[in-house]
Motif scaffolding. Structure first.
Motif: not given
Length: 385
Positions: A111-122
């Motif tokens: 499994p692959y886990v991320v803490a504090e990921g964010s998406r920025a479509p702009k």
């Protein structure tokens, strides 16, 4: 203990330069151990590109290819019981995507886990377009996401793949350790506040961008108080923008004391305990570890209501929030507190209690254990051929 590969593409927990990001990476590793995992730092490859430099991105991508191949070979050579059962990445976003973890996890079928990921479509178009694409791919691949900055939740929920689980993991502090002890025990009597000016404290690196903007906003707020308000300000921090910071506060004379960097936790604790109030406008702040540190030692805070800052204090109970980037609002609250400093007295124990009961290492470990235990124990999804 369950083996786990840990990685922080923005800044390694072993980076020599202090920062809130490094502190949280170290705290996450500590919380994972407390939760029954054995986190091993898999790589110190840094993918940060602060300028949107395509040449730099290509160079980092090449190093990431080599690092991925090295890690896959290294882990496969380990006895089965020592191979990581999970890959855990801390902080993945368009300026510092995880170029390694998703591929290593796929090769090892873990499994692959991320803490504090964010998406920025702009950021999909522009100088960080390629890095944005890489960050989005990593977040899409994640089996589990931990949200540490509440402002990131909406975009992560909106783009969540059907198989992905998202859990809130509020920022936390290990306040039971020597670094930031909680100070006076609950129910103990606080010493009387000495007479004199309101003792203000700012603790932050001095670098261009948001940090410098916060310092300048703080200086503007203090200038609005006029000469009748009684206060002093200790500033702890250093960095490439120190000259600009000193210039911003030059008009205040001996009301301001610069102390430079204080790398030892015990030294910071002494400043927090001596202060009446931590002050920081928090321009574009994700959440701010300094606020938790101050409260753990019984120092209330005054901050701008920006980003995830409301998640790390209780407005009116452990400190105060004002409108973001508003010098007049910041100054107004400061003026009130210089005139009525007794307001802060009950906040000292409330601040310690908040960190102890709601932002503790034990609480974070419990969240990590509940979410990751089943992932480590169960089968993972098969990768497409």
């Amino acid at each position: 203990m369950i083996p786990l590969a840990f990685y922080a593409p923005l800044k390694s927990p072993e980076d020599p330069v202090p920062s809130g990001d490094r502190t949280m990476a170290r705290l996450l590793m500590r919380a994972l151990r407390h939760a029954g995992f054995d986190p091993v730092l898999a790589s110190d490859l840094r993918s940060l590109d602060i300028r949107g430099d395509g040449v730099l991105q290509a160079e980092i991508a090449g190093r990431a290819d080599a690092e991925t191949a090295r890690l896959v070979a290294s882990f496969r050579a380990e006895p089965a019981e020592r191979r990581p059962r999970l890959w855990f990445t801390y902080h993945c976003y368009y300026k510092a995507p995880d170029l390694v973890g998703p591929r290593v996890a796929a090769a090892l079928a873990i499994p692959y886990v991320v803490a504090e990921g964010s998406r920025a479509p702009k950021r999909a178009v522009g100088p960080w377009g390629h890095w944005h694409e890489a960050a989005e791919a990593a977040l899409d691949r994640a089996d589990h996401l931990f949200v540490m900055a509440p402002q990131d939740r909406e975009a992560l929920d909106r783009a969540r793949p059907p198989r992905q689980t998202i859990t809130d993991l509020p920022p936390f502090l290990d306040a039971e350790r020597r670094e930031f002890p909680l100070g006076a025990a609950a129910g103990s009597t606080e010493p009387d506040r000495p007479s004199g000016p309101l003792r203000l404290l700012a603790v932050a690196m001095m670098r261009p961008g948001d940090k410098l903007a916060s310092y300048r906003l703080l200086a503007e707020s203090l200038a609005r108080l006029g000469t009748e308000s009684d206060w002093s300000l200790d500033i702890v921090g250093d960095g490439p923008a120190r000259g600009e910071v000193e210039a911003a506060f030059s008009a205040f004379g001996d009301r301001i004391r610069f102390h430079g960097a204080v790398p030892e936790p015990a030294g910071l604790v002494a400043f927090y305990r001596a202060a009446d109030l931590l002050v920081w406008p928090a321009v574009n702040e994700a959440y701010g570890m300094v606020f938790l540190e101050a409260q753990a030692t019984g120092c209330p805070v005054l901050a701008g209501r920006e980003g995830g800052v409301p998640a790390v204090l209780r407005d009116g109970e452990t400190g105060f929030l004002v409108a973001p980037r508003d010098a007049a609002a910041f100054a107004g609250r400061l003026r009130d507190l210089t005139e009525r400093p007794a307001i802060l007295a009950p906040m000292r124990e409330a601040a310690r209690r908040f960190v102890r009961e709601e932002r503790s290492l034990d609480g974070a470990a419990a969240i990590l254990r509940a979410a990751l235990g089943p992932l480590a124990a169960g089968a993972v999804r098969e990768e497409p051929a």
